[in-house]
Design a protein around this motif. Sequence first.
Motif, PDB file in Angstrom:
ATOM      1  N   ASP A   1      46.166   3.526  -1.705  1.00 18.41           N
ATOM      2  CA  ASP A   1      44.972   4.267  -1.302  1.00 18.41           C
ATOM      3  C   ASP A   1      44.283   3.461  -0.211  1.00 18.41           C
ATOM      4  O   ASP A   1      43.655   2.435  -0.482  1.00 18.41           O
ATOM      5  CB  ASP A   1      44.036   4.459  -2.501  1.00 18.41           C
ATOM      6  N   VAL A   2      44.391   3.907   1.032  1.00 14.99           N
ATOM      7  CA  VAL A   2      43.839   3.133   2.148  1.00 14.99           C
ATOM      8  C   VAL A   2      42.317   3.106   2.137  1.00 14.99           C
ATOM      9  O   VAL A   2      41.699   2.326   2.870  1.00 14.99           O
ATOM     10  CB  VAL A   2      44.344   3.668   3.508  1.00 14.99           C
ATOM     11  N   HIS A   3      41.703   3.963   1.323  1.00 17.64           N
ATOM     12  CA  HIS A   3      40.242   3.931   1.219  1.00 17.64           C
ATOM     13  C   HIS A   3      39.758   2.776   0.343  1.00 17.64           C
ATOM     14  O   HIS A   3      38.572   2.449   0.340  1.00 17.64           O
ATOM     15  CB  HIS A   3      39.723   5.267   0.669  1.00 17.64           C
ATOM     16  N   ASP A   4      40.674   2.170  -0.395  1.00 22.01           N
ATOM     17  CA  ASP A   4      40.368   0.980  -1.204  1.00 22.01           C
ATOM     18  C   ASP A   4      40.490  -0.245  -0.300  1.00 22.01           C
ATOM     19  O   ASP A   4      41.587  -0.565   0.170  1.00 22.01           O
ATOM     20  CB  ASP A   4      41.363   0.892  -2.362  1.00 22.01           C
ATOM     21  N   PRO A   5      39.390  -0.953  -0.026  1.00 20.65           N
ATOM     22  CA  PRO A   5      39.442  -2.076   0.926  1.00 20.65           C
ATOM     23  C   PRO A   5      40.467  -3.135   0.574  1.00 20.65           C
ATOM     24  O   PRO A   5      41.122  -3.681   1.464  1.00 20.65           O
ATOM     25  CB  PRO A   5      38.013  -2.644   0.859  1.00 20.65           C
ATOM     26  N   ARG A   6      40.663  -3.429  -0.699  1.00 22.10           N
ATOM     27  CA  ARG A   6      41.637  -4.451  -1.074  1.00 22.10           C
ATOM     28  C   ARG A   6      43.061  -3.977  -0.820  1.00 22.10           C
ATOM     29  O   ARG A   6      43.904  -4.724  -0.308  1.00 22.10           O
ATOM     30  CB  ARG A   6      41.459  -4.822  -2.557  1.00 22.10           C
TER      31      ARG A   6
END
Length: 316
Positions: free
Chosen positions: A54-59
């Motif tokens: 999930d690219v919306h998750d910064p990590r």
Amino acid sequence: MRYNVCVVGGTGFIGSHLVARLVSMGYAVRLPTRRADAAKALGVLPGVELVECDVHDPRALERVIAGSDAVINLVGILHSDRGMPYGRAFARAHVELPRKIAQACSDRGIARLIHMSALGADSNGPSMYQRSKGDGEVAIRETGIPVTIFRPSVVFGPGDHFLNTFAKLQRRLPVVPLACATARFQPVYVIDVAEVFARAIDNDATLGKTYELGGPEVYTLEALVRFAGAACGCERPILPLPERTARLQAILFEVMPGEPIITRDNLDSMRVDNVMSGPLAPELGLIPNGLEVAVDYLDGDSEARRLSDYRRYAGR
């Protein structure tokens, strides 16, 4: 040099062509995706690594771009819930995600970021789409990382949802009721867009600059619909709609199930001509293709043609 390139949003229409072009240039491509099985046509290309995340998750984003020489952001959506200055979906895809990508590049020491915006991007524009695209550019620049920004006009090519939609409507309808018939566009071929993105990776002359992208000709929306109809052999009469009727039509499409053909926000975007302010920048080295290259895919099987293009790019 063999670059390692991470393409965010690379499974979509433009991304699919860009990934194939990068492979043909010998680049290693990392392709983040929510579902790897949905991108299997690209996963078979040599040098492409599919990574479920999930690219919306910064990590997760930092992990997937780690080790890249360049990051390209192609994420974009056409529709969103309504809001001011724009709805939540536009804010998430066009503003928050570009900021996260730029910050992750800065934190990881990745100096090459290329971002796809849109012709007409303007934080004070008449539509939510334009305002969110404008604010996305601002969000990236605020991180301080050098970025190359491309602003294409409407993009056409095998698998597009633009000319193909007009062709499909004319195959099904006896007449085409058309909103904003006099709106002007400068359509640009997807292969040309992929080419300039790919070339920009090692072109230092593009660092920190914003480029408009368009084809060689300007067309009204009505002319584009007529072209699509003629190319697919199903040209129908066109009925230009007055503004009030067009907005009622858009409201109806918004409440119908599935992806709307047109929304009120699309109509707001078309208040501004989608046309370049000048010629293509010479350092891009591009002589753009005209609309006539669309005849082949409008009159045939665009899915099969797209897969054939991937194989050709990959030398298979």
